[in-house]
Design a protein around this motif. Structure first.
Motif, PDB file in Angstrom:
ATOM      1  N   HIS A  86       0.832  -1.208   0.000  1.00 26.87           N
ATOM      2  CA  HIS A  86       0.000   0.000   0.000  1.00 26.87           C
ATOM      3  C   HIS A  86       0.863   1.254   0.000  1.00 26.87           C
ATOM      4  O   HIS A  86       0.617   2.189  -0.773  1.00 26.87           O
ATOM      5  CB  HIS A  86      -0.957  -0.010   1.198  1.00 26.87           C
ATOM      6  N   TYR A  87       1.877   1.278   0.863  1.00 21.48           N
ATOM      7  CA  TYR A  87       2.808   2.409   0.841  1.00 21.48           C
ATOM      8  C   TYR A  87       3.352   2.623  -0.572  1.00 21.48           C
ATOM      9  O   TYR A  87       3.348   3.739  -1.106  1.00 21.48           O
ATOM     10  CB  TYR A  87       4.004   2.134   1.747  1.00 21.48           C
ATOM     11  N   ALA A  88       3.861   1.531  -1.151  1.00 16.92           N
ATOM     12  CA  ALA A  88       4.561   1.628  -2.436  1.00 16.92           C
ATOM     13  C   ALA A  88       3.638   2.087  -3.565  1.00 16.92           C
ATOM     14  O   ALA A  88       4.115   2.585  -4.592  1.00 16.92           O
ATOM     15  CB  ALA A  88       5.185   0.278  -2.789  1.00 16.92           C
ATOM     16  N   ALA A  89       2.329   1.931  -3.385  1.00 15.96           N
ATOM     17  CA  ALA A  89       1.380   2.337  -4.421  1.00 15.96           C
ATOM     18  C   ALA A  89       1.119   3.836  -4.421  1.00 15.96           C
ATOM     19  O   ALA A  89       0.486   4.368  -5.338  1.00 15.96           O
ATOM     20  CB  ALA A  89       0.062   1.587  -4.228  1.00 15.96           C
ATOM     21  N   ALA A  90       1.597   4.543  -3.389  1.00 14.81           N
ATOM     22  CA  ALA A  90       1.335   5.982  -3.278  1.00 14.81           C
ATOM     23  C   ALA A  90       2.348   6.790  -4.078  1.00 14.81           C
ATOM     24  O   ALA A  90       3.470   6.348  -4.346  1.00 14.81           O
ATOM     25  CB  ALA A  90       1.379   6.398  -1.813  1.00 14.81           C
ATOM     26  N   ASP A  91       1.939   7.993  -4.446  1.00 14.29           N
ATOM     27  CA  ASP A  91       2.855   8.945  -5.083  1.00 14.29           C
ATOM     28  C   ASP A  91       3.479   9.879  -4.055  1.00 14.29           C
ATOM     29  O   ASP A  91       4.629  10.296  -4.198  1.00 14.29           O
ATOM     30  CB  ASP A  91       2.102   9.760  -6.137  1.00 14.29           C
ATOM     31  N   VAL A  92       2.716  10.192  -2.998  1.00 14.93           N
ATOM     32  CA  VAL A  92       3.212  11.036  -1.911  1.00 14.93           C
ATOM     33  C   VAL A  92       2.610  10.530  -0.604  1.00 14.93           C
ATOM     34  O   VAL A  92       1.422  10.189  -0.542  1.00 14.93           O
ATOM     35  CB  VAL A  92       2.836  12.526  -2.109  1.00 14.93           C
ATOM     36  N   PHE A  93       3.439  10.487   0.434  1.00 13.55           N
ATOM     37  CA  PHE A  93       2.957  10.163   1.766  1.00 13.55           C
ATOM     38  C   PHE A  93       2.760  11.475   2.522  1.00 13.55           C
ATOM     39  O   PHE A  93       3.720  12.236   2.721  1.00 13.55           O
ATOM     40  CB  PHE A  93       3.961   9.283   2.512  1.00 13.55           C
ATOM     41  N   VAL A  94       1.538  11.762   2.931  1.00  5.77           N
ATOM     42  CA  VAL A  94       1.215  13.016   3.616  1.00  5.77           C
ATOM     43  C   VAL A  94       1.083  12.746   5.110  1.00  5.77           C
ATOM     44  O   VAL A  94       0.279  11.917   5.539  1.00  5.77           O
ATOM     45  CB  VAL A  94      -0.071  13.650   3.065  1.00  5.77           C
ATOM     46  N   PHE A  95       1.878  13.463   5.890  1.00  7.68           N
ATOM     47  CA  PHE A  95       1.955  13.263   7.342  1.00  7.68           C
ATOM     48  C   PHE A  95       1.543  14.557   8.035  1.00  7.68           C
ATOM     49  O   PHE A  95       2.356  15.459   8.235  1.00  7.68           O
ATOM     50  CB  PHE A  95       3.387  12.882   7.706  1.00  7.68           C
TER      51      PHE A  95
END
Length: 353
Positions: free
Chosen positions: A242-251
């Motif tokens: 799931h992480y790897a499928a993202a373009d940006v991780f928003v925190f």
């Protein structure tokens, strides 16, 4: 140091950074030949924490905790949390003059004030008393160390975190529905008010927002944001994919002391967008692996241009082996402090002849 007892109120079924950090530390300690015992709520009858049923509060007594500590017979006692078990273990250690360390995982005063009108100073005073009683308080970052030192916390020791770079890595393909509009902006973590998730969900961004995780706010946010994909909790390789499928991780969190999810996202090659606060400042810093800005939308859009190999490289600077060696070094240092205090003459006592 051949054996360690870790006392923690944070344990399964909770899924959070504290539990994962303690699990990985225990695994690494055992790999290094150190016997590890865990005193957790699973050994007791429990009640769900009001407003937060995933957290289980242990029903026990000081004598019962003392019997267990004696039975484990470990060289070092580490109290990881300030809950019922942590409080009882602290009482046992203080009563018998036993050396122990603690760790500061959660900005509890800020979390509490997000739910109840409790002044921060009151909670910090209580936490300062709790942690200063030991021979060392382990903290994950320099930012947190500086903040707590300014609030009167003593014997602060650095204990960073790691990431499993074999599990959390770039993956081919995507576990997300193929028809989701891109780019994918993702958040992973506990879905709770203190995580400030609405600051992410309210952003005007192209593509799709995805939230991975569970928590007390999940159903409320699902109803309020029908265009957001809420996947629920994910574990293991499924989580990594799931992480790897993202373009940006928003925190969007303003209260985390570190943010293990930052390392997990980076290890999967996903750039981070976050506020310039404790945690992101320490992990992202000047690495170029993400964008920090008081304007979270600006950070999220700019992070789309961050090369994914920068992200992976930044994550590889952190390992659980190094983290665990720090933990052991801190335990040894605590015992040196304990012996030094024990050997010091009492005030007013005559000097040795």
């Amino acid at each position: 140091m051949t054996s360690v007892l870790i006392v923690t109120d944070a344990w399964h079924p909770q899924i959070n950074g504290v539990v994962r950090s303690l699990e990985r530390t225990a695994d690494e300690l055992q790999r290094m030949g150190v016997r590890v015992e865990l005193l957790t709520p699973r050994l007791f009858r429990t009640l769900p924490c009001p407003t937060y049923p995933e957290i289980r509060l242990s029903l026990t007594t000081r004598r019962q905790v003392q019997r267990l500590i004696d039975g484990f017979a470990c060289d070092h006692l580490h109290i990881a949390t300030e809950g019922p078990l942590g409080l009882l273990a602290r009482r046992v250690a203080l009563k018998r003059g036993q050396v122990f360390t603690t760790s500061y995982h959660t900005r509890f005063p800020e979390y509490l004030s997000a739910r109840l009108p409790v002044p921060l100073d009151w909670t910090y005073a209580w936490l300062r008393s709790f942690h200063n009683a030991g021979q060392g308080c382990m903290v994950a970052t320099r930012s947190l160390e500086d903040d707590l030192a300014g609030r009167g916390f003593t014997h602060l020791m650095r204990w960073s975190r790691g990431v499993d770079a074999n599990l959390f890595r770039p993956y081919e393909g995507s576990v997300l529905p193929a028809d989701l509009p891109r780019p994918i902006f993702m958040n992973v973590g506990r879905v709770a008010v203190e995580k400030n998730i609405t600051a992410f969900l309210d952003l005007d961004l192209p593509g799709t927002k995805v939230v991975v995780g569970e928590g007390p706010q999940l159903e409320t946010l699902r109803r309020a944001y029908p265009d957001v994909l809420f996947t629920g909790a994910k574990l293991g390789e499924d989580l990594a994919r799931h992480y790897a499928a993202a373009d940006v991780f928003v925190f969007p969190s303003l209260t985390d002391t570190f943010g293990n999810v930052l390392l997990e996202a980076l290890a999967c090659g996903v750039p981070v967008a976050a506020f310039p606060v404790m945690g992101p400042l320490d992990v992202i810093g000047e690495t170029g692996a993400g964008v920090l800005s008081a304007d979270l939308r600006e950070a999220a859009l700019a992070a789309l241009d961050v090369p994914r190999d920068f992200c992976r490289e930044a994550a590889l600077q952190f390992s659980w082996e190094n983290s665990t060696r720090q933990f052991l070094d801190n335990a040894e240092a605590a015992h040196l402090i304990g012996r030094s205090v024990a050997d010091s003459p009492l005030p007013g006592a005559p000097a040795p002849a």
